[in-house]
Design a protein around this motif. Structure first.
Motif, short mmCIF file in Angstrom:
data_model
loop_
_atom_site.label_atom_id
_atom_site.label_comp_id
_atom_site.label_asym_id
_atom_site.label_seq_id
_atom_site.Cartn_x
_atom_site.Cartn_y
_atom_site.Cartn_z
N GLU A 178 7.77 -17.89 -7.17
CA GLU A 178 6.64 -16.97 -7.06
C GLU A 178 5.31 -17.70 -7.22
OE1 GLU A 178 9.31 -16.48 -8.88
OE2 GLU A 178 10.23 -14.81 -7.78
N SER A 188 4.63 -19.69 -4.12
CA SER A 188 4.20 -18.80 -3.05
C SER A 188 2.73 -18.42 -3.21
CB SER A 188 5.08 -17.55 -3.03
OG SER A 188 4.65 -16.67 -2.01
N GLU A 189 2.33 -18.12 -4.45
CA GLU A 189 0.93 -17.77 -4.72
C GLU A 189 0.02 -18.97 -4.45
OE1 GLU A 189 0.99 -16.50 -8.74
OE2 GLU A 189 2.00 -14.58 -8.32
#
Length: 467
Positions: free
Chosen positions: A232, A235-236
Motif C-alpha cells: 500500500e 502504491s501511494e
C-alpha cells in the motif's frame, strides 16, 4: 562583405545597451514571436508603416534583382534623410528618455524558449565568470526535454574546461527552474525534482533511485519486500512519483506549436545546395515620410520633436534589427550547407558532429550569439522540416574514421529495432554490440539513453506488446 558587416553591426550595438538588447531580442525570436513583436511595435509606434502588401512584382514591376537594388537605394535615401533630421536636435537624451525606452523594451512579452528561460536565470547568478561560461555551454547542450545531450564531463573534455568548473556549472544549472533540468535522463531528473521538494531521503526517492524499472512494470510487491514496507505504501509512493514530470523542458518545447514556419529553405540546384530565407512572415517596414517631415517642421514644439525623435529612433532600430536577424540566420544556414553536405545528400544518418563554436569562428560572432540565432528556428531540408539547432550535435568517430552525430546513432538504433524479431527483441547490450559491428562504439547506457529519447520501450516490454 556580409559576414564582416554582421560582426561590425553587432560590435557597434554594444555601445548602446537598449539597442543591443533589442537586436538580441529580435535575433532569438522565432517566427511566431517575431510576428507578435512586430505587431506590438506597429501598434505602439505611430511612425512605423507596414508596406508589405504594397510591394508586389506584377507585370509592371521591375524584376526581383532590380527591385532589390531599388530597395537598397530607397533605404540609403532614408538613411540620409533620417541623419539630416536627427542631427537637427538641440538637446541630448535625458535619463528620463532612456527610462521610457527601457520600459518599452521590457514591456514586450513573448513566449520564451527553454534556453532563454535558463539564460535569464544564469545572467542573474552571482558566480565566477568561468562557471557562468561553462553553464552557457551546458544550456546549449540540452535537448528539448531539458536533458543533457552529451555528458557534462565529456563536454568539458571537448571544450577544454576544468572538471571542477564544469561540475560547479552543472550544479548551478540543476538549481534553476524548472526542477529536474540538466539531468542525464529521466531517472536523474526525477531525483532532482524530489530533492528540490525536500524529499531526498523519502521512500519515493529510494524507489526512483533503486527500483525505477520495477516501478515501470508495477512490481509493487517485489519493491515492498526489498524496502521492507507494505504494498500500500509503495502504491501511494508510486502515485506521488507519477505527479513528477518526466519532461521538465516540455513547457518550452517549440515543437509543441503545430503551425511551425521554416525560417530557411535549403534546396538543391544545378550548382549545388543553396539556402534562402522564406520571408513568409517577415513584414516590410519603413519610417513614415509624413512623420519625418513633421519632425523637420516642428522646431517650435519641443515635446513633439522629442516624441517623434524617440519613435523614429526606435523604429529604425527595429528595422535594422530585423535585417540583421535575417542576415545572421542566412549566414548560419550557408555555413551549415558547407559542413553538412553528406546529410543533405543522404539523410539524418550522415549528420556529422558540429559545434556552435565552429560556426561562430567562421562567421565572426560569439557562440552565444549563434545559440540565440538558432533557438526556435526551423529549416526545411530535402529530408523534411527540422529544428536549426539539430544541426549542432556531438557524436562519435567510427572505426574507419568517419564522424557520425548523435542523431545518426539514434537513427541507427531505430533501424536495428525496426528489423528485430518481435519474439526476441534486442536488449540494449545487443544493440550496443551490433552498433560496434557497424563501426560505431557506443556504450550500453548510451544506447539506453538514445532508445529512451526515441520513445522506444526496453526489450522486455517490447516483447510483451509484440508477442
Amino acid at each position: 562583405m556580409a559576414d564582416a558587416s554582421l560582426h561590425q553591426s553587432l560590435g557597434q550595438q554594444q555601445s548602446l545597451a537598449p539597442q543591443m538588447r533589442r537586436s538580441l531580442e529580435i535575433l532569438q525570436a522565432n517566427s511566431m514571436e517575431l510576428q507578435q513583436l512586430v505587431q506590438q511595435a506597429l501598434e505602439i509606434n505611430p511612425v512605423l508603416e507596414d508596406i508589405t502588401e504594397s510591394i508586389s512584382l506584377d507585370e509592371n514591376s521591375p524584376d526581383p534583382e532590380e527591385a532589390d537594388s531599388l530597395d537598397h537605394l530607397n533605404d540609403t535615401d532614408d538613411d540620409w534623410r533620417d541623419l539630416e533630421i536627427m542631427e537637427r536636435r538641440s538637446n541630448p537624451w535625458s535619463a528620463d528618455d532612456e527610462e521610457r525606452r527601457e520600459h518599452l523594451y521590457n514591456s514586450i512579452v513573448a513566449p520564451e524558449t527553454l534556453q532563454q528561460h535558463l539564460s535569464h536565470q544564469l545572467d542573474l547568478s552571482l558566480v565566477d565568470p568561468d562557471i557562468r561560461q561553462a553553464a552557457r555551454h551546458l544550456v546549449g547542450n540540452l535537448d528539448p526535454r531539458g536533458f543533457l545531450d552529451l555528458p557534462a564531463l565529456e563536454l568539458a573534455t571537448r571544450l577544454g574546461i576544468p572538471k571542477k568548473t564544469m561540475e560547479a556549472a552543472l550544479k548551478l544549472l540543476q538549481s534553476f527552474d524548472p526542477a529536474g533540468i540538466g539531468a542525464s535522463g529521466i531517472q536523474e531528473s526525477l531525483l532532482l525534482q524530489l530533492e528540490r521538494n525536500g524529499e531526498g531521503g523519502s521512500l519515493e526517492y529510494k524507489i526512483v533511485r533503486d527500483h525505477l524499472e520495477e516501478l515501470a512494470r508495477k512490481r509493487y510487491p517485489q519493491i515492498a519486500r526489498t524496502l521492507g514496507t507494505s504494498v500500500e505504501r509503495i502504491s501511494e509512493a508510486a502515485s506521488r512519483i507519477g505527479r513528477l514530470t518526466p519532461n521538465p523542458g516540455g513547457d518550452f518545447d517549440p515543437s509543441g506549436n503545430p503551425y511551425i514556419q521554416p525560417d530557411v529553405v535549403i534546396e538543391k540546384t544545378d550548382e549545388g545546395f543553396r539556402a534562402r530565407l522564406t520571408n513568409e512572415y517577415m513584414p516590410k517596414l519603413r519610417i513614415s515620410d509624413f512623420y519625418k517631415d513633421m519632425l523637420g517642421k516642428s522646431s517650435n514644439d519641443r515635446k513633439a520633436r522629442h516624441f517623434l525623435r524617440e519613435q523614429i529612433r526606435e523604429g529604425r532600430t527595429l528595422i535594422r534589427s530585423l535585417s540583421l536577424r535575417q542576415e545572421t540566420i542566412l549566414s548560419i544556414a550557408e555555413k551549415l550547407i558547407e559542413h553538412q553536405p553528406a546529410f543533405l545528400e543522404k539523410g539524418p544518418r550522415h549528420l556529422r558532429p558540429l559545434t556552435m563554436n565552429e560556426i561562430a569562428d567562421q562567421i565572426g560572432l560569439h557562440a552565444t550569439t549563434i545559440s540565440r540565432a538558432v533557438a526556435g528556428k526551423y529549416v526545411l531540408t530535402p529530408h523534411g522540416l527540422m529544428e536549426m539547432r539539430a544541426f549542432f550535435a556531438a557524436g562519435y568517430q567510427t572505426a574507419d574514421g568517419t564522424e557520425v552525430s548523435n542523431a545518426g546513432v539514434r537513427e541507427a538504433i531505430q533501424a536495428l529495432i525496426g528489423r528485430e524479431d518481435p519474439a526476441k527483441p534486442l536488449s540494449d547490450d545487443a544493440l550496443a554490440k551490433q552498433l560496434k559491428e557497424q563501426g560505431i562504439p557506443v556504450a550500453r547506457r548510451t544506447v539506453a539513453k538514445y532508445r529512451e529519447q526515441l520513445g522506444i520501450l526496453p526489450s522486455h516490454l517490447r516483447k510483451s506488446f509484440t508477442s
